[in-house]
Structures are given as structure tokens and as C-alpha cells.
Design an enzyme around this catalytic site. Structure first.
Site, PDB file in Angstrom:
ATOM      1  N   HIS A  55       0.876  -1.169   0.000  1.00 46.97           N
ATOM      2  CA  HIS A  55       0.000   0.000   0.000  1.00 46.97           C
ATOM      3  C   HIS A  55       0.911   1.215   0.000  1.00 46.97           C
ATOM      4  O   HIS A  55       2.021   1.159   0.558  1.00 46.97           O
ATOM      5  CB  HIS A  55      -0.841   0.074   1.274  1.00 46.97           C
ATOM      6  CG  HIS A  55      -1.731  -1.115   1.506  1.00 46.97           C
ATOM      7  ND1 HIS A  55      -1.327  -2.237   2.164  1.00 46.97           N
ATOM      8  CD2 HIS A  55      -3.029  -1.328   1.175  1.00 46.97           C
ATOM      9  CE1 HIS A  55      -2.324  -3.106   2.238  1.00 46.97           C
ATOM     10  NE2 HIS A  55      -3.367  -2.585   1.638  1.00 46.97           N
ATOM     11  N   ASP A  58       2.441   1.814   3.304  1.00 45.13           N
ATOM     12  CA  ASP A  58       3.334   0.800   3.886  1.00 45.13           C
ATOM     13  C   ASP A  58       4.780   1.272   3.727  1.00 45.13           C
ATOM     14  O   ASP A  58       5.662   0.886   4.493  1.00 45.13           O
ATOM     15  CB  ASP A  58       3.222  -0.549   3.162  1.00 45.13           C
ATOM     16  CG  ASP A  58       1.869  -1.212   3.348  1.00 45.13           C
ATOM     17  OD1 ASP A  58       1.181  -0.904   4.328  1.00 45.13           O
ATOM     18  OD2 ASP A  58       1.511  -2.042   2.487  1.00 45.13           O
ATOM     19  N   MET A  89       2.840  -5.617  -7.668  1.00 47.78           N
ATOM     20  CA  MET A  89       1.490  -5.100  -7.395  1.00 47.78           C
ATOM     21  C   MET A  89       1.563  -3.984  -6.359  1.00 47.78           C
ATOM     22  O   MET A  89       2.372  -4.040  -5.442  1.00 47.78           O
ATOM     23  CB  MET A  89       0.606  -6.242  -6.885  1.00 47.78           C
ATOM     24  CG  MET A  89      -0.822  -5.864  -6.537  1.00 47.78           C
ATOM     25  SD  MET A  89      -1.033  -5.224  -4.852  1.00 47.78           S
ATOM     26  CE  MET A  89      -1.729  -6.647  -4.027  1.00 47.78           C
ATOM     27  N   GLU A 182     -10.674  -6.591  -5.732  1.00 48.80           N
ATOM     28  CA  GLU A 182     -10.625  -7.685  -4.745  1.00 48.80           C
ATOM     29  C   GLU A 182     -11.934  -7.745  -3.962  1.00 48.80           C
ATOM     30  O   GLU A 182     -12.204  -6.889  -3.115  1.00 48.80           O
ATOM     31  CB  GLU A 182      -9.448  -7.449  -3.795  1.00 48.80           C
ATOM     32  CG  GLU A 182      -9.333  -8.524  -2.732  1.00 48.80           C
ATOM     33  CD  GLU A 182      -8.118  -8.324  -1.834  1.00 48.80           C
ATOM     34  OE1 GLU A 182      -7.171  -7.595  -2.219  1.00 48.80           O
ATOM     35  OE2 GLU A 182      -8.125  -8.896  -0.739  1.00 48.80           O
ATOM     36  N   LYS A 184     -14.747  -8.868  -1.224  1.00 47.30           N
ATOM     37  CA  LYS A 184     -14.802  -9.368   0.157  1.00 47.30           C
ATOM     38  C   LYS A 184     -16.211  -9.129   0.675  1.00 47.30           C
ATOM     39  O   LYS A 184     -16.774  -8.063   0.439  1.00 47.30           O
ATOM     40  CB  LYS A 184     -13.778  -8.629   1.026  1.00 47.30           C
ATOM     41  CG  LYS A 184     -13.657  -9.195   2.441  1.00 47.30           C
ATOM     42  CD  LYS A 184     -12.547  -8.541   3.254  1.00 47.30           C
ATOM     43  CE  LYS A 184     -12.386  -9.239   4.592  1.00 47.30           C
ATOM     44  NZ  LYS A 184     -11.379  -8.607   5.456  1.00 47.30           N
ATOM     45  N   GLU A 218      -9.531 -13.548  -3.212  1.00 49.03           N
ATOM     46  CA  GLU A 218      -8.793 -14.013  -2.016  1.00 49.03           C
ATOM     47  C   GLU A 218      -9.490 -15.212  -1.386  1.00 49.03           C
ATOM     48  O   GLU A 218     -10.701 -15.184  -1.130  1.00 49.03           O
ATOM     49  CB  GLU A 218      -8.671 -12.884  -0.987  1.00 49.03           C
ATOM     50  CG  GLU A 218      -8.056 -13.384   0.323  1.00 49.03           C
ATOM     51  CD  GLU A 218      -7.661 -12.285   1.280  1.00 49.03           C
ATOM     52  OE1 GLU A 218      -7.156 -11.238   0.818  1.00 49.03           O
ATOM     53  OE2 GLU A 218      -7.867 -12.472   2.489  1.00 49.03           O
ATOM     54  N   HIS A 221     -11.642 -14.667   1.749  1.00 45.53           N
ATOM     55  CA  HIS A 221     -12.874 -13.902   1.563  1.00 45.53           C
ATOM     56  C   HIS A 221     -14.012 -14.800   1.076  1.00 45.53           C
ATOM     57  O   HIS A 221     -15.141 -14.691   1.553  1.00 45.53           O
ATOM     58  CB  HIS A 221     -12.637 -12.745   0.580  1.00 45.53           C
ATOM     59  CG  HIS A 221     -11.622 -11.769   1.072  1.00 45.53           C
ATOM     60  ND1 HIS A 221     -11.180 -10.705   0.325  1.00 45.53           N
ATOM     61  CD2 HIS A 221     -10.934 -11.686   2.240  1.00 45.53           C
ATOM     62  CE1 HIS A 221     -10.285 -10.015   1.014  1.00 45.53           C
ATOM     63  NE2 HIS A 221     -10.120 -10.602   2.183  1.00 45.53           N
ATOM     64  N   ASP A 246      -4.887 -13.654  -4.010  1.00 44.51           N
ATOM     65  CA  ASP A 246      -4.464 -13.557  -2.617  1.00 44.51           C
ATOM     66  C   ASP A 246      -4.666 -14.914  -1.952  1.00 44.51           C
ATOM     67  O   ASP A 246      -5.801 -15.388  -1.803  1.00 44.51           O
ATOM     68  CB  ASP A 246      -5.277 -12.491  -1.866  1.00 44.51           C
ATOM     69  CG  ASP A 246      -4.776 -11.075  -2.136  1.00 44.51           C
ATOM     70  OD1 ASP A 246      -3.877 -10.918  -2.990  1.00 44.51           O
ATOM     71  OD2 ASP A 246      -5.282 -10.137  -1.479  1.00 44.51           O
ATOM     72  N   ASP A 256     -12.113 -12.661  10.075  1.00 47.15           N
ATOM     73  CA  ASP A 256     -11.107 -12.686   8.995  1.00 47.15           C
ATOM     74  C   ASP A 256      -9.747 -13.095   9.583  1.00 47.15           C
ATOM     75  O   ASP A 256      -9.074 -12.298  10.227  1.00 47.15           O
ATOM     76  CB  ASP A 256     -11.053 -11.270   8.402  1.00 47.15           C
ATOM     77  CG  ASP A 256     -10.041 -11.135   7.292  1.00 47.15           C
ATOM     78  OD1 ASP A 256      -9.490 -12.153   6.855  1.00 47.15           O
ATOM     79  OD2 ASP A 256      -9.826  -9.986   6.870  1.00 47.15           O
ATOM     80  N   ASP A 258      -6.861 -14.693   8.042  1.00 40.09           N
ATOM     81  CA  ASP A 258      -5.609 -14.514   7.291  1.00 40.09           C
ATOM     82  C   ASP A 258      -4.527 -15.501   7.713  1.00 40.09           C
ATOM     83  O   ASP A 258      -3.381 -15.125   8.002  1.00 40.09           O
ATOM     84  CB  ASP A 258      -5.075 -13.081   7.469  1.00 40.09           C
ATOM     85  CG  ASP A 258      -5.809 -12.075   6.598  1.00 40.09           C
ATOM     86  OD1 ASP A 258      -6.433 -12.489   5.606  1.00 40.09           O
ATOM     87  OD2 ASP A 258      -5.759 -10.873   6.918  1.00 40.09           O
ATOM     88  N   ASP A 288      -1.534 -13.206   1.142  1.00 39.78           N
ATOM     89  CA  ASP A 288      -2.126 -12.101   1.913  1.00 39.78           C
ATOM     90  C   ASP A 288      -2.572 -12.662   3.257  1.00 39.78           C
ATOM     91  O   ASP A 288      -3.744 -12.969   3.469  1.00 39.78           O
ATOM     92  CB  ASP A 288      -3.295 -11.481   1.156  1.00 39.78           C
ATOM     93  CG  ASP A 288      -3.730 -10.174   1.808  1.00 39.78           C
ATOM     94  OD1 ASP A 288      -2.969  -9.673   2.653  1.00 39.78           O
ATOM     95  OD2 ASP A 288      -4.813  -9.667   1.482  1.00 39.78           O
TER      96      ASP A 288
HETATM   97  C1  GCO Z   1      -8.130  -7.657   3.888  1.00 37.31           C
HETATM   98  C2  GCO Z   1      -7.655  -7.540   2.474  1.00 37.31           C
HETATM   99  C3  GCO Z   1      -6.428  -6.694   2.315  1.00 37.31           C
HETATM  100  C4  GCO Z   1      -6.126  -6.367   0.871  1.00 37.31           C
HETATM  101  C5  GCO Z   1      -5.002  -5.378   0.790  1.00 37.31           C
HETATM  102  C6  GCO Z   1      -4.505  -5.160  -0.597  1.00 37.31           C
HETATM  103  O1  GCO Z   1      -8.945  -8.544   4.141  1.00 37.31           O
HETATM  104  O2  GCO Z   1      -7.706  -6.884   4.740  1.00 37.31           O
HETATM  105  O3  GCO Z   1      -7.447  -8.832   1.988  1.00 37.31           O
HETATM  106  O4  GCO Z   1      -5.338  -7.350   2.903  1.00 37.31           O
HETATM  107  O5  GCO Z   1      -5.801  -7.508   0.149  1.00 37.31           O
HETATM  108  O6  GCO Z   1      -5.436  -4.187   1.333  1.00 37.31           O
HETATM  109  O7  GCO Z   1      -5.457  -4.641  -1.379  1.00 37.31           O
HETATM  110 MN    MN Z   2      -6.422  -9.498   0.281  1.00 37.27          MN
HETATM  111 MN    MN Z   3      -8.298 -10.369   3.275  1.00 39.23          MN
END
Ligand code: GCO
Ligand code: MN
Ligand code: MN
Length: 386
Positions: A55, A58, A89, A182, A184, A218, A221, A246, A256, A258, A288
Site C-alpha cells: 500500500h 506501507d 502489485m 478484490e 470481500k 482471495e 474472503h 491472494d 477474517d 488470514d 495475503d
Molecule cells: C483484507 C484484504 C487486504 C487487501 C489489501 C490489498 O482482508 O484486509 O485482503 O489485505 O488484500 O489491502 O489490497
Molecule cells: Mn487481500
Molecule cells: Mn483479506
């Protein structure tokens, strides 16, 4: 047999925000110190990754002066050059700043929508400067907590206006950049616009430049929404719209999480890898996800190495599946039922022939498909006894 050692050709990438995750959650403070972007790049290069994604903030803090920005970017490019790592990316943080509490492109406040465009144009410039070819739009705050707040038709229209604007910006700048949306379903908003791969795909074809825009699906998601991820990815591949992916893991019905790729639902992860590898998909395998909050920095590198290693192990399992005589025999039996025949196109004459055709329904009703056997053989490969 492969030693499961990752190389840049494997196209494994991590976000600065993923390995850089400091373990803050809604209930607890950070547990790890931030890791400098340069160190992240150096460590991931040693582990065999292809690159890092980011980002805007970041790398460059939100309040950096132009001179500070330029120095940070110059130093970062030097680390990339020294390690051979890439930035395939980039994306914009349109969710952290309280200004985006009602969304960015879909805020009810037109000033916020305009500011989001400004922020994104600068972030696109940064991404392109670092060599990014894909620009991701994850609309974490694009949505509602109460449906009283927005007519969803307005939300979608504002979203479309923004993506159209930014496509025109990229064209005017003559950047070689594609957008990836993306989807979600929820979190951090109660309900997020474009919640699934299907919603996002349909949206793409309403844009002014659909050829510039694809998807960044992703795993977590779709799993949060109770969907079979590989089916959505398959549909994106079929449409030529899988621009990025992702990878992570997620238990259904949870927040969520991850989690590290492959650490939950190994079978789902296997069929995802099989889909990507059988399709010879050349895109970036982006992780991700982040290390458990229990971990120190060593745990973060264990997490990163483990993500890539699991992908390579599953790739090896795919090769075993594709070379397994018994499995292939079962799949050939299915093919011999006409699965590979080219489809018959409609004609008035053909339709009449079909109407007149007699089917042996008793035989069709009585025939099984041997999927129990096929699945058990697959499981035995995954469980390591085959
Ligand atoms: C989440 C998302 C993020 C995005 C990221 C890049 O659930 O927080 O997956 O991690 O992927 O902001 O666009
Ligand atoms: Mn993501
Ligand atoms: Mn995510």
C-alpha cells in the site's frame, strides 16, 4: 522429487503489510515491533520470494514531505536492485484514515470521494515508479453498516465512476497498468459492495474500459462467505480476468483470520493449486496473510517460508495426481462418457433429432460415477500414503 525450495520463478510474493503485521487485533495491542521495508525485502529475497507488494503508506508515511517521499523511494529502489526483488502489485490504503470511515469511492461525502481519487492517483504514480504492473482495489470500507445509509445503486454508481476515472488517468499517463478488484463480503464494514467474485466480474463489464480491469480474488474472503474458492477462481480464469490472487487460509464462519496458506482445508488448497497449475497461470502467487499473534520475528519468517513450501508441496501432489494411473483411469472413464465432446450447436434440424432421440433412462439412472474412489485416492495422495 523437488526439495520444495522456492525460487523467484515460482512467482511468490508477500505484502509489506503481511510479514510486517505487528499483531494488533480489536482486543489487544501490537505484539511485534514493525520491521523496516528494507529488511522485509532482504529476508524475503533470502527465502526465495519473487517480490513484495505494498500500500502507498506501507512505504511512505501519510504525512511525509515530498522530499522525504523521494528519499524513501530512492532507498527502497536501491534495496530492490541489490536483492533482485520486484514490486509487481501496488494498492492504496483507503481504509485506515478516519476520513474513510464511510468508504472512499462510495462515501456519502463527495469531498471524501474526490480525496480518495487524489490519494489513489498519487499511489498509482508510486506503484508505477516501483515497477508495478497490477493495481489492486480492495474496497474494505466501501459499503455500509446499515442499509439505511445508502442506496446500493448509488454505491455501485460511485464505485464505477471512480474506476472509470482512474482508468482514464492511467491511459492519460500512458502507464502499462491493469486494475484488479478484490471482492470481500464483510469486515471491516458490516456489508461490503462487490462482495464476491461473481459480483465483481459482472461489475467489470459495466465499466468504460473492461479490458483494463480484472480480479484479485482471495481465498479467505470466499471462505468467509461459505463459497468454494476454486470455482470462483475457475470462473475468473474462464473470463480471462484472473489478474492476481491472494492466498491464505481461513476457517469458515470465523472472523477474517488470514492464516498461513494451506494451514486449513488442505484439500481445498490442493484443488486451488491444481487449478492454477493445470491452467499454467503465470500470475503472482501473493500470500495475503500473517503470522499468528503468538509469534516473534522468527515466527514471521517461519510463516513466510511455510507459505511457499506448502504451495510447492501441493504442486508436487498435483503432479502425483496427474501421473497416477488409477486416478487417470477413473478420469478417462468419465471422459469416455463424452465429457470432452465438442458441444452441439443449435439448429432446427438438430433440435428435432434431439426431440426424437430415445434415451435409455434406466441405464442412465443406474450408473454411478465412482467419485468415492476418486476422492479417496486423492486423499491418500494428500495424506502421504500414495
Ligand atoms: C483484507 C484484504 C487486504 C487487501 C489489501 C490489498 O482482508 O484486509 O485482503 O489485505 O488484500 O489491502 O489490497
Ligand atoms: Mn487481500
Ligand atoms: Mn483479506
Amino acid at each position: 522429487m523437488s526439495a520444495y525450495v522456492p525460487h523467484p520463478e515460482d512467482h511468490f510474493t508477500f505484502g509489506l503489510w503481511t510479514v510486517g503485521n505487528i499483531g494488533r487485533d480489536p482486543f489487544g495491542d501490537p505484539v511485534r515491533a514493525p520491521i523496516a521495508p528494507a529488511r522485509i525485502v532482504q529476508q524475503l529475497a533470502k527465502l526465495g520470494a519473487y517480490g513484495v507488494n505494498l500500500h502507498d503508506n506501507d512505504l511512505v508515511p501519510r504525512d511525509a514531505t515530498p522530499a522525504e517521499r523521494d528519499r524513501i523511494v530512492r532507498d527502497f529502489k536501491q534495496v530492490l536492485a541489490d536483492t533482485g526483488m520486484k514490486v509487481p502489485m501496488a494498492t492504496t490504503n483507503l481504509f485506515g484514515d478516519p476520513v474513510f470511515r464511510d468508504g472512499a469511492f462510495t462515501s456519502n461525502d463527495a469531498r471524501v470521494r474526490a480525496y480518495a481519487l487524489k490519494r489513489t492517483m498519487s499511489a498509482i504514480d508510486l506503484g508505477v515508479e516501483l515497477g508495478a504492473a497490477t493495481y489492486v482495489f480492495w474496497g474494505g470500507r466501501e459499503g455500509t453498516d446499515t442499509s439505511a445509509a445508502k442506496d446500493p445503486r448509488d454505491g455501485i454508481k460511485w464505485y464505477r465512476d471512480a474506476i472509470n476515472y482512474l482508468c482514464d488517468y492511467v491511459r492519460a499517463q500512458q502507464y502499462d497498468l491493469r486494475f484488479a478488484i478484490e471482492p470481500k463480503p464483510n469486515e471491516p464494514r458490516g456489508d461490503i459492495f462487490l462482495p464476491t467474485i461473481g459480483h465483481a466480474l459482472a461489475f467489470v463489464y459495466t465499466l468504460d474500459h473492461p479490458e483494463m480491469v480484472g480480479l484479485n480474488p482471495e481465498l479467505a474472503h470466499d471462505t468467509m462467505a461459505g463459497l468454494e474458492f476454486s470455482h470462483g477462481v475457475g470462473q475468473a480464469l474462464d473470463a480471462g480476468k484472473l489478474f492476481h490472487i491472494d492466498l491464505n487460509a481461513q476457517k469458515p464462519g470465523r472472523f477474517d483470520q488470514d492464516l498461513r496458506f494451506g494451514s486449513e482445508d488442505v484439500k481445498g488448497a490442493f484443488f486451488l493449486v491444481k487449478l492454477l497449475e493445470d491452467a499454467r497461470w503465470t500470475g503472482m502467487r501473493h500470500f495475503d496473510s500473517h503470522a499468528y499473534r503468538t509469534e516473534d520475528e522468527q515466527g514471521v519468517w517461519d510463516f513466510a517460508a511455510g507459505s511457499m513450501r506448502t504451495y510447492l508441496i501441493l504442486e508436487d501432489k498435483v503432479a502425483r495426481f496427474n501421473a497416477d494411473a488409477e486416478i487417470q483411469g477413473l478420469l478417462n472413464d468419465l471422459r469416455s462418457r463424452g465429457g470432452a465432446d465438442s458441444p452441439e450447436r443449435f439448429s432446427a434440424e438438430g433440435a428435432q433429432t434431439l426431440k426424437d432421440r430415445a434415451f435409455d433412462l434406466d441405464a442412465m439412472r443406474a450408473t454411478g460415477y465412482a467419485y468415492e474412489k476418486l476422492d479417496q485416492l486423492t486423499m491418500e495422495i494428500l495424506l502421504g500414503v500414495r
